[in-house]
Design a protein around this motif. Structure first.
Motif, PDB file in Angstrom:
ATOM      1  N   THR A   1      19.342 -25.600  53.067  1.00 55.38           N
ATOM      2  CA  THR A   1      19.410 -25.514  51.611  1.00 55.38           C
ATOM      3  C   THR A   1      18.321 -24.591  51.082  1.00 55.38           C
ATOM      4  OG1 THR A   1      20.228 -27.766  51.535  1.00 55.38           O
ATOM      5  CG2 THR A   1      19.449 -26.851  49.473  1.00 55.38           C
TER       6      THR A   1
ATOM      7  N   MET B   1       9.235 -22.381  41.039  1.00 54.72           N
ATOM      8  CA  MET B   1      10.082 -23.513  41.407  1.00 54.72           C
ATOM      9  C   MET B   1       9.241 -24.596  42.054  1.00 54.72           C
ATOM     10  SD  MET B   1      13.362 -21.556  42.943  1.00 54.72           S
ATOM     11  CE  MET B   1      14.769 -22.554  42.789  1.00 54.72           C
TER      12      MET B   1
ATOM     13  N   GLN C   1      19.710 -16.658  47.590  1.00 54.82           N
ATOM     14  CA  GLN C   1      20.198 -16.439  46.226  1.00 54.82           C
ATOM     15  C   GLN C   1      19.181 -15.649  45.421  1.00 54.82           C
ATOM     16  OE1 GLN C   1      21.240 -20.036  44.100  1.00 54.82           O
ATOM     17  NE2 GLN C   1      23.386 -19.530  44.306  1.00 54.82           N
TER      18      GLN C   1
ATOM     19  N   ILE D   1      18.606 -21.086  48.918  1.00 54.65           N
ATOM     20  CA  ILE D   1      17.881 -20.785  47.684  1.00 54.65           C
ATOM     21  C   ILE D   1      17.207 -19.420  47.792  1.00 54.65           C
ATOM     22  CG2 ILE D   1      15.906 -21.431  46.254  1.00 54.65           C
ATOM     23  CD1 ILE D   1      16.507 -24.295  46.786  1.00 54.65           C
TER      24      ILE D   1
ATOM     25  N   TYR E   1      17.833 -23.588  38.676  1.00 53.96           N
ATOM     26  CA  TYR E   1      17.725 -22.130  38.696  1.00 53.96           C
ATOM     27  C   TYR E   1      19.072 -21.505  38.375  1.00 53.96           C
ATOM     28  CZ  TYR E   1      17.702 -17.403  40.494  1.00 53.96           C
ATOM     29  OH  TYR E   1      17.861 -16.048  40.612  1.00 53.96           O
ATOM     30  N   ASN E   2      20.148 -22.049  38.999  1.00 55.11           N
ATOM     31  CA  ASN E   2      21.459 -21.473  38.754  1.00 55.11           C
ATOM     32  C   ASN E   2      21.909 -21.651  37.322  1.00 55.11           C
ATOM     33  OD1 ASN E   2      22.556 -20.181  41.167  1.00 55.11           O
ATOM     34  ND2 ASN E   2      22.096 -22.154  42.087  1.00 55.11           N
TER      35      ASN E   2
ATOM     36  N   LEU F   1      14.303 -30.298  45.876  1.00 45.70           N
ATOM     37  CA  LEU F   1      14.728 -28.937  46.207  1.00 45.70           C
ATOM     38  C   LEU F   1      16.105 -28.655  45.629  1.00 45.70           C
ATOM     39  CD1 LEU F   1      13.561 -26.653  47.941  1.00 45.70           C
ATOM     40  CD2 LEU F   1      15.082 -27.384  49.751  1.00 45.70           C
ATOM     41  N   PHE F   2      17.017 -29.617  45.797  1.00 47.48           N
ATOM     42  CA  PHE F   2      18.369 -29.426  45.290  1.00 47.48           C
ATOM     43  C   PHE F   2      18.363 -29.309  43.773  1.00 47.48           C
ATOM     44  CE2 PHE F   2      22.777 -29.175  45.728  1.00 47.48           C
ATOM     45  CZ  PHE F   2      23.387 -29.942  44.746  1.00 47.48           C
ATOM     46  N   SER F   3      17.529 -30.108  43.132  1.00 46.36           N
ATOM     47  CA  SER F   3      17.498 -30.041  41.663  1.00 46.36           C
ATOM     48  C   SER F   3      16.982 -28.683  41.198  1.00 46.36           C
ATOM     49  CB  SER F   3      16.669 -31.188  41.094  1.00 46.36           C
ATOM     50  OG  SER F   3      15.430 -30.739  40.619  1.00 46.36           O
ATOM     51  N   GLU F   4      16.032 -28.110  41.939  1.00 45.10           N
ATOM     52  CA  GLU F   4      15.564 -26.765  41.577  1.00 45.10           C
ATOM     53  C   GLU F   4      16.669 -25.742  41.766  1.00 45.10           C
ATOM     54  OE1 GLU F   4      12.885 -25.510  40.050  1.00 45.10           O
ATOM     55  OE2 GLU F   4      12.445 -27.637  39.740  1.00 45.10           O
ATOM     56  N   LEU F   5      17.467 -25.927  42.831  1.00 42.63           N
ATOM     57  CA  LEU F   5      18.583 -25.006  43.067  1.00 42.63           C
ATOM     58  C   LEU F   5      19.533 -25.032  41.880  1.00 42.63           C
ATOM     59  CD1 LEU F   5      20.348 -23.229  44.999  1.00 42.63           C
ATOM     60  CD2 LEU F   5      21.327 -25.341  45.850  1.00 42.63           C
TER      61      LEU F   5
ATOM     62  N   ILE G   1       8.543 -28.509  40.891  1.00 44.24           N
ATOM     63  CA  ILE G   1       8.687 -29.657  41.778  1.00 44.24           C
ATOM     64  C   ILE G   1       7.374 -30.444  41.820  1.00 44.24           C
ATOM     65  CG2 ILE G   1       9.008 -30.382  44.171  1.00 44.24           C
ATOM     66  CD1 ILE G   1      10.923 -28.137  44.568  1.00 44.24           C
TER      67      ILE G   1
ATOM     68  N   LEU H   1      27.003 -22.553  43.086  1.00 44.86           N
ATOM     69  CA  LEU H   1      26.604 -23.641  43.984  1.00 44.86           C
ATOM     70  C   LEU H   1      27.461 -23.608  45.236  1.00 44.86           C
ATOM     71  CD1 LEU H   1      25.911 -26.757  41.763  1.00 44.86           C
ATOM     72  CD2 LEU H   1      24.305 -25.295  42.940  1.00 44.86           C
TER      73      LEU H   1
END
Lengths: 186, 192
Positions: A27, A52, A34, A31, B38-39, B31-35, A56, B53
Motif C-alpha cells: 500500500t 502525510m 501515485q 502511495i 490525498y486522493n 496509511l490508508f486514510s492518508e491515501l 499521521i 483508489l
C-alpha cells in the motif's frame, strides 16, 4: 507513590491487532507511485510524504500515549529511547536503536534495524533524489510537535540510496510550553 | 582506511521473506486514510476518487499475484475460472487480510458475474463515509487489488465494490462484484 509502569513495546505490539506487513508495504508503494505520477518532481514528492507523515503523526501520538502508559519524559534522551523502543515497535513491529548523541543532548540518531516500508523496493535511476521513507520523518515530527517539542527530522543514511542502514536524525529545536487555552481573566 | 563504496543491494538478490512479519492494524489504517485523503484533494467527483483508489489497488494486486504465485503455489498458475476465484477468495485474502473471504458466490442473473462478500473489509474498519458521498466505498481499493490479480493471471474482468445492507446489522456488508470479460467465458467453455 510509584508511577504506572510503562508497558514494553513487545507487550503492546502483542496486544494490538496486526495485519500482514506485506499489505502495508505494498500500500505504501502504491502511495509513493501515485505521488510520483502526480507530482513528477522528486522534491515535491519528498515534501508531500513528509506532510502525510505529519498528518499521521499528530493523530498517532494520541494512540501511542493511550496504549503505552508512558509517563512524561524527563528529557529528550528519554523521549528518543521511548520512540525507538516503544513507538516503532508498537506500530511497525520493529525496534530502533538510539545513537550519536551530540554534546548538548538535543540531537540523536535513530537507526532502524528493519524497515517494513522498503521490502521489495529498489529506486530507479530517475528517482535517485527520493527519500522513499520520508513519511516516517513526518510521523516523528508530527507526534513530537503534539507533545510540545519542535523538532527537525532528516534522513542521514538510507539503504535504498546505497548506504548500509536506515538512520534518522532527530534534532530538538525547542520545547514549546503548552498554551493554556482559556484567558485567565474570563 | 578505504572509503566505503556505496552498495546498492539488488532487491532480487535478497532472500524472499516468509510473509510472517506484521505491523499494527492502526499503522495500516493511518496509511490508508492518508491515501484516501490525498486522493480526495486530487479529484472533483466520487467516480474519479473510486477510480484512483482502484488504480492504486491494481498495482498492489499485480505484485501480490507474483509474490504469492512464487511463494505459495510453487510457480504454478491457474488456468480455470474456479481455480483463480478460489485463489483470490482463499489465498490472497488469507495473506492480505488474515482470513479467507466470508463468501464466494456465482451471480444468479448473469453468467459472467461472481461475488466475494465480506462482513467488514479490513480497509473499511476505521472509515466512515459522510452522507453526501453517497455510495462511495473505499473497498474500491480492494476491488483494484482483485482486478490486478485477475487481469495479470489472464482473466480480465471489471471489478467493483458495493455496500449491501444486511437486515439486523448496522453496518452494511461489502460485496466485491467481479464481471469477467467475454473471452474468459469463451475460453472456459472451450476448456470444458
Amino acid at each position: 507513590m510509584a508511577p504506572a509502569v510503562p508497558r514494553s513495546g513487545d507487550a503492546i505490539f502483542a496486544n494490538v491487532e496486526r495485519v500482514n506487513a506485506e499489505l502495508f508495504t505494498l500500500t505504501y508503494g502504491a502511495i509513493v507511485r501515485q505521488l510520483l505520477t502526480d507530482l513528477e518532481e522528486v522534491e515535491e514528492v519528498n515534501k508531500q510524504l513528509d506532510q502525510m507523515g505529519y498528518n499521521i503523526g499528530i493523530r498517532l501520538i494520541d494512540e501511542f500515549l493511550a496504549k503505552s502508559n508512558v509517563t512524561r519524559c524527563v528529557d529528550f534522551r528519554e523521549t528518543a529511547e521511548v520512540i525507538a523502543k516503544v513507538g516503532f515497535k508498537m506500530f511497525l513491529g520493529v525496534t530502533a536503536s538510539v545513537t550519536n548523541w551530540d554534546t548538548e543532548g538535543t540531537s540523536c540518531s535513530l537507526i532502524l534495524d528493519d524497515n517494513p516500508l522498503v521490502d521489495f523496493v529498489e529506486l530507479p535511476d530517475t528517482c535517485q533524489g527520493l527519500y522513499y521513507c520520508n513519511i516516517l520523518s513526518g510521523v516523528v515530527r508530527g507526534a513530537l510537535e503534539m507533545v510540545s517539542m519542535k523538532t527537525e527530522v532528516t534522513w542521514i543514511r538510507d539503504m535504498l540510496r546505497g548506504d548500509d542502514a536506515f538512520e534518522l536524525q532527530v534534532k530538538l529545536l525547542k520545547q514549546v510550553p503548552e498554551e493554556y487555552p482559556y484567558k485567565d481573566d474570563e | 582506511m578505504i572509503g566505503k563504496m556505496k552498495q546498492y543491494t539488488n532487491v532480487l538478490d535478497k532472500p524472499l521473506s516468509k510473509g510472517r512479519q506484521e505491523v499494527s492494524l492502526s499503522g495500516f489504517a493511518y496509511l490508508f486514510s492518508e491515501l484516501v485523503q490525498y486522493n480526495q484533494t486530487q479529484v472533483d467527483n466520487i467516480g474519479e476518487l473510486e477510480r484512483r483508489l482502484e488504480d492504486a489497488g491494481y498495482a498492489v494486486g499485480v505484485r501480490v499475484l507474483e509474490l504469492l504465485c512464487h511463494r505459495e503455489k510453487g510457480n504454478r498458475r491457474e488456468t480455470r475460472l474456479l481455480g483463480i476465484l478460489s485463489f483470490v477468495h482463499s489465498t490472497v485474502w488469507k495473506v492480505l487480510f488474515g482470513k479467507v473471504a466470508d463468501s464466494l458466490e456465482k451471480g444468479t442473473e448473469h453468467e459472467d458475474e461472481y461475488m466475494i462478500s465480506e462482513k467488514e473489509l479490513l480497509v473499511n474498519r476505521f472509515i466512515s463515509v459522510p452522507k453526501d458521498m453517497g455510495s462511495f466505498n473505499c473497498g474500491a481499493f480492494v476491488a483494484g487489488i482483485v482486478r490486478g490479480v485477475l487481469d495479470n493471471a489472464g482473466f480480465p474482468a471489471v471489478v467493483t465494490a458495493h455496500f449491501v445492507p444486511v437486515d439486523g446489522q448496522q453496518r452494511p456488508r461489502t460485496t466485491i462484484l467481479i464481471k469477467f470479460a467475454e473471452e474468459v467465458l469463451r475460453r472456459e467453455a472451450r476448456l470444458g
